[in-house]
Design a protein around this motif. Structure first.
Motif, mmCIF file in Angstrom:
data_model
loop_
_atom_site.group_PDB
_atom_site.id
_atom_site.type_symbol
_atom_site.label_atom_id
_atom_site.label_comp_id
_atom_site.label_asym_id
_atom_site.label_seq_id
_atom_site.Cartn_x
_atom_site.Cartn_y
_atom_site.Cartn_z
ATOM 1 N N GLN A 276 8.451 31.533 -15.116
ATOM 2 C CA GLN A 276 8.084 30.475 -16.050
ATOM 3 C C GLN A 276 7.548 29.246 -15.317
ATOM 4 O OE1 GLN A 276 11.273 29.308 -18.627
ATOM 5 N NE2 GLN A 276 10.021 27.868 -19.806
ATOM 6 N N SER A 277 8.195 28.871 -14.222
ATOM 7 C CA SER A 277 7.740 27.712 -13.458
ATOM 8 C C SER A 277 6.358 27.960 -12.856
ATOM 9 C CB SER A 277 8.745 27.384 -12.353
ATOM 10 O OG SER A 277 10.014 27.068 -12.895
ATOM 11 N N ARG A 278 6.151 29.157 -12.338
ATOM 12 C CA ARG A 278 4.826 29.471 -11.772
ATOM 13 C C ARG A 278 3.746 29.451 -12.852
ATOM 14 N NH1 ARG A 278 7.903 33.464 -9.041
ATOM 15 N NH2 ARG A 278 7.143 35.045 -10.489
ATOM 16 N N TRP B 87 10.812 26.260 -7.392
ATOM 17 C CA TRP B 87 10.235 26.851 -8.607
ATOM 18 C C TRP B 87 9.943 28.312 -8.327
ATOM 19 C CZ3 TRP B 87 6.344 22.244 -9.177
ATOM 20 C CH2 TRP B 87 7.062 21.108 -9.568
#
Length: 307
Positions: free
Chosen positions: A91-93, A87
């Protein structure tokens, strides 16, 4: 006042303080975003504000999650775990930090009505303890999920390293250099080495953009913390920096890897055989002794009873 009551009171007070701190961090993050927008001179229209309201709330929750992460653990550990889990994008964080902040709040709000359904009066000690327990668990749950995800992905990458070494040997024997070999693997190896290709693709893009290949390979090896992959990347760094023969070091690394995995497999078999011995002794031998010695014991007891 008894000791259990003191501990319960401390737990309730800690939960109340934690919820208060979470609320204050959320309010502070909203104020900071407003001040930033005013400082930058942004004038969003009503339609834009409505469209970006959800994103703004998620961003605020993500900022709160980052603060919680700094309070709970070293932020560098979260960064490393996110990279190991794959990740890497923003966006994932953001989603992870938003879950880190929003999950305790949402679960705490849902547990209060649930405690009423279970027969616990609102504001009672049991209800507050239930809320405190659930909030604490929900605070720690995202990190444990992230660690499990990172561990599984590192295991999959480690399983792909032998194929990676063999393909590197073939490509170097075909006359390709390191960058051409990595480009070929990224282009054609997604079906056979999906996890390694996902790690090599950003490295290749940065190398093509002019970054130092030696430093990128070093950082990737240390970040992933996989011994086999770190060894292969170290060989590639040496070839990139000094040149020379690469086939023999790669084959030697492959032999060492296979030897380690063979020893690990033997150790696992030995542990399994020990467990099977315990199962055999505890579950198989008693019925066998009863089956073999039972008739003789009954005959002896009948004979002695007749005497």
């Amino acid at each position: 006042m008894s000791m259990p009551a003191v501990f319960l009171a401390l737990a309730v007070a800690t939960a109340v303080v934690a919820l208060g701190l979470l609320s204050l961090m959320l309010v502070q993050s909203v104020r900071e975003r407003r001040l930033t927008r005013r400082y930058q001179g942004e004038r969003a229209q009503d339609g834009t504000v409505r469209n970006g309201a959800g994103a703004a709330w998620v961003a605020g929750m993500a900022e709160g999650g980052e603060r919680i992460d700094r309070l709970l653990k070293n932020p560098d550990e979260t960064r490393i775990l996110l990279a190991q889990a794959g990740w890497r994008d923003a966006q994932s964080r953001t989603v992870f930090y938003a879950c880190q902040f929003g999950l305790p709040v949402l679960i705490g709000l849902f547990v209060l009505p649930l405690s009423g359904v279970l027969g616990l009066t609102s504001g009672s000690l049991n209800s507050l303890l239930l809320v405190a327990f659930v909030v604490i668990v929900s605070l720690l749950a995202p990190r444990y999920v992230l660690r499990a995800r990172a561990k599984r992905r590192r295991e999959r990458i480690s399983a792909e390293v032998p194929l990676f070494i063999n393909l590197l040997v073939l490509l170097f024997e075909a006359g390709l250099n390191m960058r051409q070999a990595l480009s070929s693997l990224v282009r054609d190896g997604a079906s056979t080495m999906p996890e390694l290709v996902n790690e090599l693709a950003p490295i290749l893009r940065q190398i093509e953009a002019g970054a130092d290949a030696d430093q990128l390979l070093f950082e990737t090896g240390k970040l992933m913390a996989i011994e086999e992959l770190d060894t292969v990347l170290g060989i590639l760094r040496q070839v990139e920096r000094y040149g020379g023969e690469i086939r023999e070091p790669l084959l030697e690394a492959l032999d060492n890897l296979q030897s380690k995995r063979s020893m690990a497999l033997r150790e696992q078999v030995n542990v399994m055989s020990g467990k099977m011995t315990v199962v055999l002794v505890t579950c198989f031998f008693p019925p066998l002794l009863i089956f073999i010695a039972g008739p003789a014991f009954m005959s002896i007891s009948e004979t002695l009873g007749g005497l």
